[in-house]
Structures are given as C-alpha cells and as structure tokens.
Design a protein around this motif. Structure first.
Motif, PDB file in Angstrom:
ATOM      1  N   ALA A 126       0.844  -1.250  -0.177  1.00 42.90           N
ATOM      2  CA  ALA A 126      -0.018   0.059   0.151  1.00 42.90           C
ATOM      3  C   ALA A 126       0.857   1.183   0.031  1.00 42.90           C
ATOM      4  N   VAL A 127       2.010   1.309   0.498  1.00 42.00           N
ATOM      5  CA  VAL A 127       2.843   2.343   0.773  1.00 42.00           C
ATOM      6  C   VAL A 127       4.131   2.471  -0.215  1.00 42.00           C
ATOM      7  N   GLY A 128       3.942   1.373  -1.510  1.00 48.37           N
ATOM      8  CA  GLY A 128       4.752   1.467  -2.552  1.00 48.37           C
ATOM      9  C   GLY A 128       5.907   0.668  -2.113  1.00 48.37           C
ATOM     10  N   LEU A 129       6.053  -0.133  -1.188  1.00 54.68           N
ATOM     11  CA  LEU A 129       7.374  -1.130  -0.790  1.00 54.68           C
ATOM     12  C   LEU A 129       6.795  -2.481  -1.028  1.00 54.68           C
ATOM     13  N   HIS A 130       7.825  -3.405  -0.964  1.00 58.23           N
ATOM     14  CA  HIS A 130       7.676  -4.801  -0.944  1.00 58.23           C
ATOM     15  C   HIS A 130       8.427  -5.428   0.105  1.00 58.23           C
ATOM     16  N   ILE A 131       7.918  -6.734   0.502  1.00 57.47           N
ATOM     17  CA  ILE A 131       8.488  -7.503   1.265  1.00 57.47           C
ATOM     18  C   ILE A 131       8.989  -8.812   0.682  1.00 57.47           C
ATOM     19  N   HIS A 132      10.131  -9.264   1.010  1.00 57.04           N
ATOM     20  CA  HIS A 132      10.326 -10.882   0.603  1.00 57.04           C
ATOM     21  C   HIS A 132      10.565 -11.509   1.842  1.00 57.04           C
ATOM     22  N   THR A 133       9.927 -12.696   2.158  1.00 54.90           N
ATOM     23  CA  THR A 133       9.920 -13.322   3.228  1.00 54.90           C
ATOM     24  C   THR A 133      10.920 -14.701   3.070  1.00 54.90           C
ATOM     25  N   ALA A 134      11.846 -14.844   4.108  1.00 53.00           N
ATOM     26  CA  ALA A 134      12.559 -16.237   4.284  1.00 53.00           C
ATOM     27  C   ALA A 134      12.535 -17.128   5.309  1.00 53.00           C
ATOM     28  N   ALA A 135      12.237 -18.140   4.909  1.00 53.01           N
ATOM     29  CA  ALA A 135      12.492 -19.075   6.023  1.00 53.01           C
ATOM     30  C   ALA A 135      13.936 -19.616   6.227  1.00 53.01           C
ATOM     31  N   GLY A 136      14.722 -19.512   5.272  1.00 50.24           N
ATOM     32  CA  GLY A 136      16.257 -19.906   5.153  1.00 50.24           C
ATOM     33  C   GLY A 136      17.093 -18.779   5.783  1.00 50.24           C
ATOM     34  N   ILE A 137      16.924 -19.004   7.063  1.00 48.36           N
ATOM     35  CA  ILE A 137      17.557 -18.157   8.111  1.00 48.36           C
ATOM     36  C   ILE A 137      18.433 -18.880   9.026  1.00 48.36           C
TER      37      ILE A 137
END
Ligand SMILES: Cc1cc2nc3c(=O)[nH]c(=O)nc-3n(C[C@H](O)[C@H](O)[C@H](O)COP(=O)(O)O)c2cc1C
Length: 201
Positions: A126-137
C-alpha cells in the motif's frame, strides 16, 4: 527501463493490494522512510490472534545503522543473503510459544505471527514497498546475536524496501524477477462436501 511487476492472475477479482503484492529479490538503494516502516509494523500489530495473545515480536535492522544491518544480514542463510543484502530494512519475526497469561503452550503462535506478516506485506504494498520473506535463516546465530529468549521461536526473516533493478542481483537471480508466478487452482485447494471435492466456481 521499467521494473517488472507481477500482478496475480486471479479467477475472481481481488483487492489490488492482494493482486499486486509479490516477492522481489532486488531492492533499490533507497531508504524506507520511518513513517512507512512504522506503518508496516503497525499493520502487523493489528492482526487478529488467538485470545488476542499477540505472540509476534519483530527485530528490525535498517541500513541507517550499517553495523546493525550487516549483523542482521548474517541471520539469513548464504543463498538468501545474495538478495537480502540489497534490502534497506531487515526484519525477523518471532513467535512466543506460550500464552503470557498462563504459560500454556500456544499452538496458534505461528499461525498468528504469519497472519501478522501477511498484513505487513499488504501494508508494504500500500505504501509502494515490497517484502520478501525467508524461512532460510540462521536461527542459532540470530538467537545469540539479538539475545532472543527461548520462549520465542524465530519464524522468518523479511527483506523490506522499494523494488530495485533485477540486474543488481547475482547468478540466476535476475531471471527469477520476471518468472511467472504460479498457484494451485482454487479447485485443488477449496472443497465442499468432502475433502478433495472441488467447490463449484
Ligand atoms: C514463510 C515463507 C518462507 C519463505 N522462504 C523463502 C526463502 O528462504 N528464500 C526465498 O528466496 N524465498 C522464500 N519465500 C518466498 C516464496 O518463495 C514466495 O512467497 C512464493 O514463491 C510465492 O511468490 P510471491 O510471494 O511472489 O507470490 C518464503 C515465503 C514465505 C511466506
């Protein structure tokens, strides 16, 4: 050149935030304004949870503090570091395994933390950003690095920022920025009457 976009191809209209959210790996070298970051966290804060237990916690590192950002990056596994390093904000989502009220196990902690993460991803969109989630941590490393109590599971890492040019990524990753997104069909996952019997669409 314009950046790739990957709107979901849906079998019924969905809200544009759901349509337009996706997980890029290339992030622009552009800071995330504090109010936008706070709005993303706030969206997570207002997720629903079992008994309103709010099991989620977040550890946030921004590139404004280069040492903290560099340390947080080592919390991603080597493959994910290749792209997570481009994101100006790195966030780790934790889930409290027990209810604070009585110490009983909270079987819903991961569910609810995931729900909060989903809200964060939509607010980011909504604010023009993106998230990429990772389980590989690197969970052991993260626990030590941030003094995370045993009471909390470390669920995921999230890279947050503005989308960047695919070409900044190494190896096979630029091509993945334009790969089509795919999903099972609704009939594969939504049933009526009995398990496996597709609902009528
Ligand atoms: C819980 C979770 C763990 C994920 N782990 C990784 C990961 O370790 N590395 C990675 O490159 N992507 C990871 N992803 C991103 C998924 O691969 C991505 O969300 C999925 O392919 C669907 O693509 P979309 O988000 O663009 O719709 C993860 C996503 C979720 C929700």
């Amino acid at each position: 050149m314009s950046l790739p976009s990957k709107p979901a191809v849906t079998s019924a209209p969905v809200h544009e935030l759901i349509r337009d959210r996706w997980s890029p790996r290339a992030f622009a070298d552009r800071p995330v304004p504090r109010d936008a970051l706070v709005s993303v966290l706030e969206a997570g804060r207002w997720a629903a949870s079992s008994n309103n237990s709010q099991p989620w916690r977040w550890i946030v590192a921004t590139r404004d503090d280069p040492a903290a950002h560099a340390a947080a990056l080592t919390g991603f596994n080597a493959r994910n570091q290749r792209w997570a390093r481009t994101a100006p904000v790195l966030i780790f989502a934790l889930a409290r395994k027990t209810f604070e009220a009585n110490g009983n196990p909270n079987a819903h902690a991961w569910h609810d933390t995931g729900a909060a993460s989903a809200q964060m991803a939509l607010q980011a969109t909504a604010v023009g950003l993106h998230i990429h989630t990772a389980a590989g941590i690197e969970r052991d490393r993260l626990r030590e690095l941030f003094a995370i109590p045993d009471e909390f599971d470390i669920c995921t890492g999230m890279a947050l920022g503005y989308q960047g040019e695919p070409e900044i990524l190494p190896e096979e990753l630029p091509a993945r920025e334009t790969e089509p997104r795919s999903r099972k069909t609704l009939g594969d996952i939504a049933f009526s009457g009995r398990f496996g019997h597709a609902i009528e669409i």
